[in-house]
Design a protein around this motif. Sequence first.
Motif, PDB file in Angstrom:
ATOM      1  N   THR A  80       0.830  -1.202   0.000  1.00  0.00           N
ATOM      2  CA  THR A  80       0.000   0.000   0.000  1.00  0.00           C
ATOM      3  C   THR A  80       0.866   1.253   0.000  1.00  0.00           C
ATOM      4  O   THR A  80       0.610   2.200  -0.749  1.00  0.00           O
ATOM      5  CB  THR A  80      -0.926  -0.002   1.227  1.00  0.00           C
ATOM      6  N   ALA A  81       1.929   1.238   0.813  1.00  0.00           N
ATOM      7  CA  ALA A  81       2.828   2.392   0.852  1.00  0.00           C
ATOM      8  C   ALA A  81       3.435   2.630  -0.532  1.00  0.00           C
ATOM      9  O   ALA A  81       3.487   3.756  -1.027  1.00  0.00           O
ATOM     10  CB  ALA A  81       3.924   2.175   1.889  1.00  0.00           C
ATOM     11  N   GLY A  82       3.850   1.530  -1.165  1.00  0.00           N
ATOM     12  CA  GLY A  82       4.427   1.643  -2.508  1.00  0.00           C
ATOM     13  C   GLY A  82       3.428   2.236  -3.488  1.00  0.00           C
ATOM     14  O   GLY A  82       3.769   3.111  -4.295  1.00  0.00           O
ATOM     15  N   ALA A  83       2.179   1.783  -3.385  1.00  0.00           N
ATOM     16  CA  ALA A  83       1.140   2.279  -4.288  1.00  0.00           C
ATOM     17  C   ALA A  83       0.926   3.775  -4.081  1.00  0.00           C
ATOM     18  O   ALA A  83       0.737   4.531  -5.035  1.00  0.00           O
ATOM     19  CB  ALA A  83      -0.165   1.526  -4.057  1.00  0.00           C
ATOM     20  N   ILE A  84       0.981   4.210  -2.819  1.00  0.00           N
ATOM     21  CA  ILE A  84       0.784   5.633  -2.516  1.00  0.00           C
ATOM     22  C   ILE A  84       1.951   6.449  -3.055  1.00  0.00           C
ATOM     23  O   ILE A  84       1.767   7.501  -3.674  1.00  0.00           O
ATOM     24  CB  ILE A  84       0.634   5.822  -0.983  1.00  0.00           C
ATOM     25  N   ILE A  85       3.176   5.930  -2.859  1.00  0.00           N
ATOM     26  CA  ILE A  85       4.363   6.655  -3.339  1.00  0.00           C
ATOM     27  C   ILE A  85       4.305   6.826  -4.854  1.00  0.00           C
ATOM     28  O   ILE A  85       4.644   7.872  -5.403  1.00  0.00           O
ATOM     29  CB  ILE A  85       5.654   5.916  -2.926  1.00  0.00           C
ATOM     30  N   ILE A  86       3.847   5.773  -5.533  1.00  0.00           N
ATOM     31  CA  ILE A  86       3.780   5.851  -6.998  1.00  0.00           C
ATOM     32  C   ILE A  86       2.535   6.620  -7.449  1.00  0.00           C
ATOM     33  O   ILE A  86       2.597   7.455  -8.348  1.00  0.00           O
ATOM     34  CB  ILE A  86       3.781   4.436  -7.607  1.00  0.00           C
ATOM     35  N   GLY A  87       1.399   6.337  -6.804  1.00  0.00           N
ATOM     36  CA  GLY A  87       0.142   6.887  -7.296  1.00  0.00           C
ATOM     37  C   GLY A  87      -0.115   8.333  -6.953  1.00  0.00           C
ATOM     38  O   GLY A  87      -0.635   9.088  -7.781  1.00  0.00           O
ATOM     39  N   VAL A  88       0.258   8.751  -5.723  1.00  0.00           N
ATOM     40  CA  VAL A  88      -0.135  10.096  -5.286  1.00  0.00           C
ATOM     41  C   VAL A  88       0.466  11.224  -6.124  1.00  0.00           C
ATOM     42  O   VAL A  88      -0.272  12.116  -6.553  1.00  0.00           O
ATOM     43  CB  VAL A  88       0.137  10.285  -3.771  1.00  0.00           C
ATOM     44  N   PRO A  89       1.793  11.211  -6.385  1.00  0.00           N
ATOM     45  CA  PRO A  89       2.313  12.317  -7.206  1.00  0.00           C
ATOM     46  C   PRO A  89       1.632  12.400  -8.570  1.00  0.00           C
ATOM     47  O   PRO A  89       1.235  13.482  -9.016  1.00  0.00           O
ATOM     48  CB  PRO A  89       3.792  11.973  -7.373  1.00  0.00           C
ATOM     49  N   ILE A  90       1.467  11.234  -9.202  1.00  0.00           N
ATOM     50  CA  ILE A  90       0.837  11.225 -10.524  1.00  0.00           C
ATOM     51  C   ILE A  90      -0.611  11.713 -10.419  1.00  0.00           C
ATOM     52  O   ILE A  90      -1.055  12.577 -11.179  1.00  0.00           O
ATOM     53  CB  ILE A  90       0.868   9.805 -11.131  1.00  0.00           C
ATOM     54  N   GLY A  91      -1.341  11.159  -9.448  1.00  0.00           N
ATOM     55  CA  GLY A  91      -2.750  11.511  -9.300  1.00  0.00           C
ATOM     56  C   GLY A  91      -2.935  12.977  -8.967  1.00  0.00           C
ATOM     57  O   GLY A  91      -3.803  13.662  -9.520  1.00  0.00           O
ATOM     58  N   LEU A  92      -2.082  13.494  -8.054  1.00  0.00           N
ATOM     59  CA  LEU A  92      -2.190  14.884  -7.631  1.00  0.00           C
ATOM     60  C   LEU A  92      -1.952  15.825  -8.806  1.00  0.00           C
ATOM     61  O   LEU A  92      -2.754  16.726  -9.085  1.00  0.00           O
ATOM     62  CB  LEU A  92      -1.169  15.149  -6.512  1.00  0.00           C
ATOM     63  N   LEU A  93      -0.847  15.569  -9.535  1.00  0.00           N
ATOM     64  CA  LEU A  93      -0.525  16.460 -10.647  1.00  0.00           C
ATOM     65  C   LEU A  93      -1.553  16.328 -11.765  1.00  0.00           C
ATOM     66  O   LEU A  93      -1.890  17.325 -12.426  1.00  0.00           O
ATOM     67  CB  LEU A  93       0.888  16.170 -11.160  1.00  0.00           C
ATOM     68  N   CYS A  94      -2.066  15.114 -11.950  1.00  0.00           N
ATOM     69  CA  CYS A  94      -3.095  14.906 -12.960  1.00  0.00           C
ATOM     70  C   CYS A  94      -4.343  15.727 -12.610  1.00  0.00           C
ATOM     71  O   CYS A  94      -4.927  16.395 -13.468  1.00  0.00           O
ATOM     72  CB  CYS A  94      -3.442  13.429 -13.045  1.00  0.00           C
ATOM     73  N   ALA A  95      -4.707  15.709 -11.310  1.00  0.00           N
ATOM     74  CA  ALA A  95      -5.888  16.463 -10.884  1.00  0.00           C
ATOM     75  C   ALA A  95      -5.661  17.962 -11.046  1.00  0.00           C
ATOM     76  O   ALA A  95      -6.557  18.696 -11.487  1.00  0.00           O
ATOM     77  CB  ALA A  95      -6.224  16.122  -9.440  1.00  0.00           C
ATOM     78  N   VAL A  96      -4.445  18.418 -10.699  1.00  0.00           N
ATOM     79  CA  VAL A  96      -4.130  19.845 -10.849  1.00  0.00           C
ATOM     80  C   VAL A  96      -4.240  20.246 -12.317  1.00  0.00           C
ATOM     81  O   VAL A  96      -4.847  21.258 -12.668  1.00  0.00           O
ATOM     82  CB  VAL A  96      -2.704  20.151 -10.322  1.00  0.00           C
ATOM     83  N   PHE A  97      -3.693  19.395 -13.185  1.00  0.00           N
ATOM     84  CA  PHE A  97      -3.756  19.674 -14.611  1.00  0.00           C
ATOM     85  C   PHE A  97      -5.202  19.765 -15.085  1.00  0.00           C
ATOM     86  O   PHE A  97      -5.599  20.712 -15.766  1.00  0.00           O
ATOM     87  CB  PHE A  97      -3.020  18.581 -15.379  1.00  0.00           C
ATOM     88  N   MET A  98      -6.000  18.774 -14.672  1.00  0.00           N
ATOM     89  CA  MET A  98      -7.381  18.735 -15.139  1.00  0.00           C
ATOM     90  C   MET A  98      -8.185  19.918 -14.631  1.00  0.00           C
ATOM     91  O   MET A  98      -9.052  20.447 -15.315  1.00  0.00           O
ATOM     92  CB  MET A  98      -8.053  17.435 -14.706  1.00  0.00           C
ATOM     93  N   SER A  99      -7.870  20.329 -13.399  1.00  0.00           N
ATOM     94  CA  SER A  99      -8.669  21.387 -12.805  1.00  0.00           C
ATOM     95  C   SER A  99      -8.221  22.776 -13.251  1.00  0.00           C
ATOM     96  O   SER A  99      -9.041  23.664 -13.413  1.00  0.00           O
ATOM     97  CB  SER A  99      -8.602  21.247 -11.283  1.00  0.00           C
TER      98      SER A  99
END
Lengths: 289, 289
Positions: A80-99
């Motif tokens: 789970t920690a690994g998934a967060i480390i990989i997923g959060v930066p991508i997801g966060l920046l993706c959301a910023v881009f979309m918004s």
Amino acid sequence: MSDKRYTINRISDRTMHILFFICACTSIFAVAVICIFIFAKGLPAIGEIGIFEFLGGTEWRPGQEKFGILPMIVGSIYVTAGAIIIGVPIGLLCAVFMSKFCPKWLYKIIKPLIELMAGIPSIVYGFFGIVVIVPQLRSLFGGSGKGTLAASILLGIMILPTLVSVIESSLNAVPESYYEGALALGATHERSVFFTVLPAAKSGILAGVILGIGRAIGETMAVVMVAGNSPVIPESLTSNVRTLTANIVLEMNYATDLHEDALIATAAVLFIFILLINVSFSLFRKRKG
Amino acid sequence: MKLKKLTALFMVAVMGMTMITGCGSSDEGITKDTEITVISREEGSGTRDAFVELFEITDADGNDITVATAEQNSSTSVVITTVKDNPAAIGYISLGSLNDDIKAVKVDGVEATAENVKNGTYKVSRPFNVAYKEDSLSQVAADFMKYVLSTQGQAVVTAEGYIAIDVTDDYVSSNLSGTVKISGSTSVAPVMKVLAEEYEGLNPNVDVQVSEGGSSAGMTNAIEGVSDIGMASRAVKDSEIAKGLTSAQIAIDGIAVIVNENNELGETLTSEQIKGIYKGEITKWSLED
């Protein structure tokens, strides 16, 4: 006449009221029954095995009555920690881009695709992992390719839709005046977004991350296919790992007696994990309100 | 708008295809220094029990001591996929599930074929059993059992790649009607499904339902009367016989030890070497301790 209509309206109002109430009760009832079942069957098993042997034991050999789930608890946390480390930066920046940065025509493409991602069954993600991610990792790092890293990458991708949609809506909920204020003070578009809007949406972002954690820790089929599933505490990123969910689904078919109860006890532990995650999620939501 | 969405989808598809084809050619062959990827089944699996017993991967008390870092998979098909993709892997599956994607190891120089199991030179085999409650068995279920243990039924067993047992009776249809419910081992189910189809051909009014859920689940179902007949890829336990089950052997299955097609070092292995690999004493394809 109008009196009669009033009475009819009142009656139908009340019946619908009761109907809605019953529907609400059904879901509560389902949760309650699941709770009771898991704890009624799981707790005696934990008692029989011994709580310290169960939670702290490092050996899982049901054939010899050794039921230590520490490797699985650690495995779940690592993955789970690994998934967060990989997923959060991508997801966060993706959301910023979309918004904040996305042109309208592109948004109309990205948004449905991300929603599509959320709808893909996890077994399909599992196959993707086994035919694409695992061979790539094998040729990069040697070994079998399955393990913590493969599971983390796959889960990192799987939690993206959850992360992106929650974070995006929390970014959109930040009052426009924050952004405009920053612009008026002379900040560039990027600066305004990253230093005023993003911090203002902090609690929403955290809520998204917690939901992502919940999704990652509960994921089963996809993880089973790429994790290797050895019940030992992983030594490195590429060594095999078994999560709590994998432990249950792998052995449930063939388990009998205490072995079966030990698996239900594993489910109880997982249940407590999810409970903690949900409680912290609502705490963050409350702080936001 | 629609067009753009389609173009985007198309591009994603092309990207996915490139990735999949890109990794098809990633790894070929192994050297003596390559570490062995040990692949096992999950605890409680009938195939695993039989494999461990036949190769004596046990300690002095008869406990399963398969090396804990071995990868564990919950089905035959995942074991096959994993070995097919990984040149350094070794695994084991039911002989009847063997296909051209992987290579069966010659154990002590003997090829894994149905004939060699039958004439006793290939020693790695196990019984396929069914169990039922003798006194409450329905007439139609008894008739189905008669078919399975007839020359016609055993011909189907042979045709499917398993080893038939010696029977002398021919089956004559008595045109019954009704339903037969069969559940249990995932290893026995494939041949049982074919037997069911053939039987339904002879008895058009009978519906034979075969479901998979593992040997232990099959036995429990038969005891509780959920199924008429339970399937087990292991011996029926004394505790299960005590609960009123009668068992019958319906076929013999070999267990094939499998390696990747490109693996030349593992073409022939002695049973001592296989034992060493699964105990974790041999870790490299040089096959030295």
